[in-house]
Motif scaffolding. Sequence first.
Motif, short mmCIF file in Angstrom:
data_model
loop_
_atom_site.label_atom_id
_atom_site.label_comp_id
_atom_site.label_asym_id
_atom_site.label_seq_id
_atom_site.Cartn_x
_atom_site.Cartn_y
_atom_site.Cartn_z
N SER A 55 -12.71 2.41 7.02
CA SER A 55 -12.02 1.26 6.42
C SER A 55 -11.38 0.38 7.50
O SER A 55 -11.35 -0.84 7.37
N SER A 61 -7.61 -1.37 -4.54
CA SER A 61 -8.42 -0.16 -4.48
C SER A 61 -8.38 0.52 -5.85
O SER A 61 -7.56 0.18 -6.71
N THR A 120 -16.93 3.23 3.40
CA THR A 120 -15.81 2.53 2.79
C THR A 120 -16.31 1.57 1.71
O THR A 120 -17.43 1.05 1.79
N THR A 121 -15.49 1.37 0.71
CA THR A 121 -15.71 0.29 -0.23
C THR A 121 -15.13 -0.98 0.37
O THR A 121 -14.42 -0.94 1.38
N ASP A 155 -6.97 3.87 2.75
CA ASP A 155 -7.11 2.45 2.44
C ASP A 155 -6.76 1.62 3.67
O ASP A 155 -5.95 2.03 4.51
N ASP A 211 -11.41 0.84 0.89
CA ASP A 211 -11.02 2.21 0.52
C ASP A 211 -11.98 3.17 1.22
O ASP A 211 -13.14 3.29 0.83
N SER A 226 -13.69 -0.97 -5.32
CA SER A 226 -12.48 -1.76 -5.14
C SER A 226 -12.71 -3.11 -5.83
O SER A 226 -13.79 -3.67 -5.73
N THR A 272 0.83 -1.19 0.00
CA THR A 272 0.00 0.00 0.00
C THR A 272 0.87 1.25 0.00
O THR A 272 2.02 1.21 0.47
#
Length: 239
Positions: free
Chosen positions: A47, A187, A96-97, A22, A35, A116, A11
């Motif tokens: 997240s 992401s 968040t995703t 993230d 994400d 994501s 990351t």
Amino acid sequence: MTLAVRAVAATDQGLVRSNNEDAVFVGNRLFVVADGMGGLPAGELASDILVQTLGEVDQKPDTGEPLQDLIEALQLANKQIEKAVADDDARDGMGTTVTALLLSGERLAALNVGDSRCYLLRDGEFQQLTRDDTYVQALVDQGVLTPDDARRHPQRALVTQAVQGGPFRPAGRMIPARVGDRYLLCSDGLSDYVEDAVIAQTLRDNPDRRTCAAELVNRTLENGAPDNVTVIVADVVEV
């Protein structure tokens, strides 16, 4: 035959953002990229709540129902995010995703909300397993935009649903696991700025997972990395 998944994560906050919203989880059976959204520090909190809550699934026995296990954990994370927002008005809008992969026997459950993604490289063939919950993807589905147009659209990052404490509809699927399969969870910091063909070739050219993950992040940095970028490279192996 007993299957396992071996994975590494990488990351980077990117070259523009001052923080990294993230979050990532690499376990024995479970792999998650989230994400966050909602600004500092709310996006990071959302997240983080999600990966910690889903991460508990990795410590539990395999129930044989991996998709249901993921959905239940996701619903719990959603309730915790709802509570976190209720505790502090400054967190309003945070969310968040998520894209997650969970191994159960010789099957994998893939689940996502937001943009994501999860990809699969099998026998050299590369495919996207998840569908983006975004405004531009809806336009692509309607034939208004081509996929190439969507990549350059100024509203490509506008998600149509996320885990935010309210209603959402996760998309899930079951995949037969095969030795030699390589999965990529990422992401949109990767998928928005590095073309699929380049991602696929990077996965093919770098058999070492750690080298591959680092190279994917480097590809993003070379393209300006205006967003946070997080990747998991995961290989199915026989043990």
